[in-house]
Design a protein around this motif. Sequence first.
Motif, mmCIF file in Angstrom:
data_model
loop_
_atom_site.group_PDB
_atom_site.id
_atom_site.type_symbol
_atom_site.label_atom_id
_atom_site.label_comp_id
_atom_site.label_asym_id
_atom_site.label_seq_id
_atom_site.Cartn_x
_atom_site.Cartn_y
_atom_site.Cartn_z
ATOM 1 N N THR A 99 -38.431 -8.102 0.916
ATOM 2 C CA THR A 99 -38.146 -8.440 2.176
ATOM 3 C C THR A 99 -36.802 -7.788 2.407
ATOM 4 O O THR A 99 -36.648 -6.830 3.728
ATOM 5 C CB THR A 99 -37.693 -10.050 2.652
ATOM 6 O OG1 THR A 99 -39.149 -10.647 2.621
ATOM 7 C CG2 THR A 99 -37.173 -10.272 4.209
ATOM 8 N N GLU A 146 -33.932 -12.866 -2.519
ATOM 9 C CA GLU A 146 -34.054 -14.176 -1.855
ATOM 10 C C GLU A 146 -34.884 -15.093 -2.735
ATOM 11 O O GLU A 146 -35.343 -14.848 -3.690
ATOM 12 C CB GLU A 146 -34.762 -14.195 -0.551
ATOM 13 C CG GLU A 146 -36.495 -13.659 -0.725
ATOM 14 C CD GLU A 146 -36.620 -12.136 -0.591
ATOM 15 O OE1 GLU A 146 -37.867 -11.978 -0.683
ATOM 16 O OE2 GLU A 146 -35.766 -11.613 -0.336
ATOM 17 N N MET A 165 -36.906 -18.212 8.195
ATOM 18 C CA MET A 165 -38.380 -17.912 8.125
ATOM 19 C C MET A 165 -39.033 -18.699 9.302
ATOM 20 O O MET A 165 -38.857 -19.947 9.452
ATOM 21 C CB MET A 165 -38.565 -18.186 6.642
ATOM 22 C CG MET A 165 -37.897 -17.454 5.840
ATOM 23 S SD MET A 165 -38.738 -17.726 4.034
ATOM 24 C CE MET A 165 -39.888 -16.728 4.396
ATOM 25 N N ARG A 195 -47.459 -14.701 -0.181
ATOM 26 C CA ARG A 195 -46.905 -13.912 -1.335
ATOM 27 C C ARG A 195 -47.369 -14.305 -2.659
ATOM 28 O O ARG A 195 -47.892 -15.641 -2.500
ATOM 29 C CB ARG A 195 -45.533 -13.545 -1.070
ATOM 30 C CG ARG A 195 -44.916 -12.586 -0.083
ATOM 31 C CD ARG A 195 -45.385 -11.216 -0.292
ATOM 32 N NE ARG A 195 -44.703 -10.574 -1.758
ATOM 33 C CZ ARG A 195 -43.615 -10.389 -1.774
ATOM 34 N NH1 ARG A 195 -42.805 -10.540 -0.825
ATOM 35 N NH2 ARG A 195 -43.181 -9.989 -2.861
ATOM 36 N N SER A 199 -42.451 -14.540 -6.268
ATOM 37 C CA SER A 199 -41.526 -13.871 -4.826
ATOM 38 C C SER A 199 -40.757 -14.984 -4.237
ATOM 39 O O SER A 199 -41.151 -16.052 -4.212
ATOM 40 C CB SER A 199 -42.460 -13.290 -4.118
ATOM 41 O OG SER A 199 -43.190 -13.947 -3.329
ATOM 42 N N THR A 201 -40.279 -15.247 -1.166
ATOM 43 C CA THR A 201 -41.004 -15.645 0.007
ATOM 44 C C THR A 201 -42.215 -16.643 -0.520
ATOM 45 O O THR A 201 -42.363 -17.629 0.536
ATOM 46 C CB THR A 201 -41.705 -14.486 0.791
ATOM 47 O OG1 THR A 201 -40.686 -13.441 1.304
ATOM 48 C CG2 THR A 201 -42.380 -15.002 2.007
ATOM 49 N N SER A 205 -42.523 -20.659 0.792
ATOM 50 C CA SER A 205 -43.647 -21.430 1.431
ATOM 51 C C SER A 205 -44.042 -22.442 0.601
ATOM 52 O O SER A 205 -44.336 -23.730 1.310
ATOM 53 C CB SER A 205 -44.773 -20.293 1.293
ATOM 54 O OG SER A 205 -44.637 -19.163 2.080
ATOM 55 N N THR A 225 -45.456 -7.989 2.150
ATOM 56 C CA THR A 225 -45.507 -8.334 3.216
ATOM 57 C C THR A 225 -46.183 -7.802 4.299
ATOM 58 O O THR A 225 -46.916 -8.387 5.183
ATOM 59 C CB THR A 225 -43.973 -8.837 4.037
ATOM 60 O OG1 THR A 225 -43.216 -9.707 3.084
ATOM 61 C CG2 THR A 225 -44.155 -9.571 5.389
ATOM 62 N N VAL A 241 -42.995 -16.085 7.227
ATOM 63 C CA VAL A 241 -42.214 -14.977 6.957
ATOM 64 C C VAL A 241 -40.898 -14.732 7.468
ATOM 65 O O VAL A 241 -40.531 -15.538 8.325
ATOM 66 C CB VAL A 241 -43.046 -13.768 7.623
ATOM 67 C CG1 VAL A 241 -44.695 -13.246 6.907
ATOM 68 C CG2 VAL A 241 -43.326 -13.804 9.242
ATOM 69 N N SER A 242 -40.082 -13.944 6.871
ATOM 70 C CA SER A 242 -38.811 -13.701 7.356
ATOM 71 C C SER A 242 -38.490 -12.986 8.710
ATOM 72 O O SER A 242 -39.624 -12.184 9.066
ATOM 73 C CB SER A 242 -37.827 -12.721 6.473
ATOM 74 O OG SER A 242 -36.906 -12.261 7.115
#
Length: 301
Positions: A99, A146, A165, A195, A199, A201, A205, A225, A241-242
Amino acid sequence: MDQRLEVFLKVIEKKNFSKAAEELHMTQPAVSQYIRSLEETTGVKLLERTNKYVRLNKAGEIVYHHAIEIKELYAKMNHLLDDLTNKASGSIAIGASYTFGEYLLPQIIAEAKEQFPDIKPTVTIGNTTTIAGLVLSHQLDVGIVEGHFKGVQELKTEPFAEDRMFVVAAADHPLVQRTKPIKVKELIEETWILRELGSGTREASEAVFKKFSILPPSLMHFSSTQPIKAMVEAGMGISLVSEWAIQKELRYGDLKVLNVEGLPYTRDFSIVTRSPFQTKALSAFLDLLKNHKELTDFKIL
């Protein structure tokens, strides 16, 4: 740095004594002598050699792994010594999770090069776990990630910016028109496009699923992404998502943010380092990173 280790690393890189000799501007017998001397010093054979190949044995793998770290530390030491009298210059090995690396880092590096033209940044993009591992092994000077990683006491982690997010869907998704907040439990039967494990991300989630006590039965996984956004845009599912990753898609109306109760989910972008010492080049880059206006002031959502 011990020249025998330099010759050893070059032999492994080229997988051939004669090619290593050519690269090092040495004779092949000289290269062989350096390797033989290193093996005598360590007391073990390091390479398996035939007319067709040169490859590491188990002992060689151990020496190779540590020789890489020694080379990185030696270069860093020289940079630090140079910095005592010189301005910010030299190489910076930067790692970033997807990201940050794909959507924010390019602009920051462009500004760093404009302000400090003598620095030479190189960039590695990977998931949070990969980047942390490369910093730990001295292959990167700094990581920007992140999410979190556990059990790495040698690494220093410093949060420096907040990331928000959102759940996104295709522009024609039925839930897009809902004005009343959507409960996360209403999304349990949607296909979630996520993802890969490791990760930041994906970690976010999983945190959202845990917070709202849901376990969607239909999941799809991608390692970056960009294909996730394409799948969501095609109506194949939804994703968390960011906001930085979807600015263009929101601007053109290709994706829409769902009004989900309890979101956005917030997390930190963090700087990860190992060495307590920093070159002037790295310090200048980190100062620019921590004070970057887009990160501290600007939000589109």
